[in-house]
Design an enzyme around this catalytic site. Structure first.
Site, PDB file in Angstrom:
ATOM      1  N   HIS A 155       0.845  -1.212   0.000  1.00 53.40           N
ATOM      2  CA  HIS A 155       0.000   0.000   0.000  1.00 53.40           C
ATOM      3  C   HIS A 155       0.875   1.255   0.000  1.00 53.40           C
ATOM      4  O   HIS A 155       0.561   2.244  -0.663  1.00 53.40           O
ATOM      5  CB  HIS A 155      -0.884   0.039   1.249  1.00 53.40           C
ATOM      6  CG  HIS A 155      -1.864  -1.084   1.360  1.00 53.40           C
ATOM      7  ND1 HIS A 155      -1.761  -2.088   2.294  1.00 53.40           N
ATOM      8  CD2 HIS A 155      -2.984  -1.353   0.641  1.00 53.40           C
ATOM      9  CE1 HIS A 155      -2.772  -2.922   2.168  1.00 53.40           C
ATOM     10  NE2 HIS A 155      -3.529  -2.501   1.160  1.00 53.40           N
ATOM     11  N   LEU A 159       3.216  -9.074  -1.260  1.00 54.28           N
ATOM     12  CA  LEU A 159       2.657  -8.537  -0.023  1.00 54.28           C
ATOM     13  C   LEU A 159       1.131  -8.491  -0.130  1.00 54.28           C
ATOM     14  O   LEU A 159       0.583  -8.113  -1.161  1.00 54.28           O
ATOM     15  CB  LEU A 159       3.183  -7.123   0.241  1.00 54.28           C
ATOM     16  CG  LEU A 159       4.691  -6.965   0.461  1.00 54.28           C
ATOM     17  CD1 LEU A 159       4.997  -5.575   1.016  1.00 54.28           C
ATOM     18  CD2 LEU A 159       5.235  -8.020   1.407  1.00 54.28           C
TER      19      LEU A 159
END
Ligand code: PAF
Length: 294
Positions: free
Chosen positions: A51, A198
């Site tokens: 993110h 991830l």
């Protein structure tokens, strides 16, 4: 309540935080009036470096970066992990403060979907295969919330991760079809040192499963190399499925080679080909993808 007061009222420290469409719009209007460009990073929270790479891409290209956090119930099927999905807004706020994002928009579910809410945004075609086949409500939920976020914030650009490649294609199609003046940008997948993409859902993996998980990306790399050397695609897929089972993965939702624009199956060659996989490992469903060409 004004934007700055709202920031104080929120249980997030550091980064200013708004929770209503009205406050979001008033913060953005001030920036627009100053001629600044707006980048939007939609997330469901439980923020990790993937993110933060989206945030970094927005910070680099845009004057202002707004990050949204909403665990969107519409995109979870009845048997999926909506209640278990990791939530830690305070830690997310700290990460966004350290990253120097400009604003967090973290609406309550009732703000996003007030009583009487009855609209669904559905993108045909692209959503009916791969993840759409195994998660039938997922992409309509994503398209609906992203369309709302785009209309609420009216960003110049929005940033999505390549790990969710099909999602990026769906959002790009949606923005084009609905004439939304937003550039839908794709940011390369962030990986652990051993190759595991991830994902907030990696938190579900037991230590034993965590040791197996990187074999998914390793297998994708080997499949891509074999196809580049001329191995038949069907043959490479059969080999990849065997490898996954041997490594200890459970149900394979799909392992496919598709055209990376249309997602139609590719019969041969590497031009525009991308490998897509979704596999279960214990309670966790992992997805990943890789372009065949180097
Ligand atoms: O990728 C995600 O985290 C979600 O699907 C998104 C785009 C934030 C929509 O809820």
């Amino acid at each position: 309540m004004g934007f700055d007061q709202q920031a104080k009222a929120a249980d997030v420290t550091g980064i200013p935080c708004v929770r209503t469409v009205v406050d979001l719009r008033s913060a953005i209007a001030r920036w627009r009036a100053a001629g600044e460009t707006i980048g939007l990073v939609p997330t469901m929270g439980a923020l990790h470096d993937g993110h933060l790479a989206l945030v970094a891409a927005s910070l680099e290209k845009m004057d202002r970066t707004v990050v949204t956090i909403l665990v969107n119930p519409l995109q979870f099927g009845p048997e999926e992990d909506l209640s278990a999905y990791p939530r830690n807004e305070a830690a997310d706020g700290e990460k966004l403060t350290a990253a120097a994002a400009d604003l967090l928009y973290a609406p309550a579910i009732e703000e996003m979907y007030p009583p009487g809410f009855a609209t669904e945004v559905r993108v045909a075609g692209l959503t009916e295969m791969l993840c759409g086949a195994s998660r039938p409500v997922h992409f309509a939920g994503v398209a609906t919330v992203v369309a709302k976020l785009f209309l609420q914030a009216q960003p110049d650009a929005a940033f999505f991760g390549e790990k969710d490649y099909q999602q990026w294609l769906v959002v790009r199609r949606l923005a084009r079809d609905l004439d939304m003046a937003v550039r839908v940008e794709r940011v390369a997948t962030m990986r652990e040192g051993d190759g595991l993409a991830l994902s907030s859902r990696n938190a579900y993996l037991t230590p034993e499963e965590r040791a197996i998980a990187p074999k998914l990306f390793e297998m994708l790399g080997q499949m891509a190399a074999a196809i580049r050397k001329g191995r038949a695609i069907d043959d490479a897929i059969a080999w990849g499925k065997d490898e996954l089972r041997r490594a200890g993965f459970g149900k394979i939702d799909y392992l496919e080679v598709r055209d990376q624009e249309s997602l139609v199956p590719i019969e041969a060659g590497e031009e525009g080909a991308r490998i897509f996989a979704a596999v279960h490992l214990g309670k966790t469903r992992l997805i990943d993808n890789l372009a065949v060409a180097d």
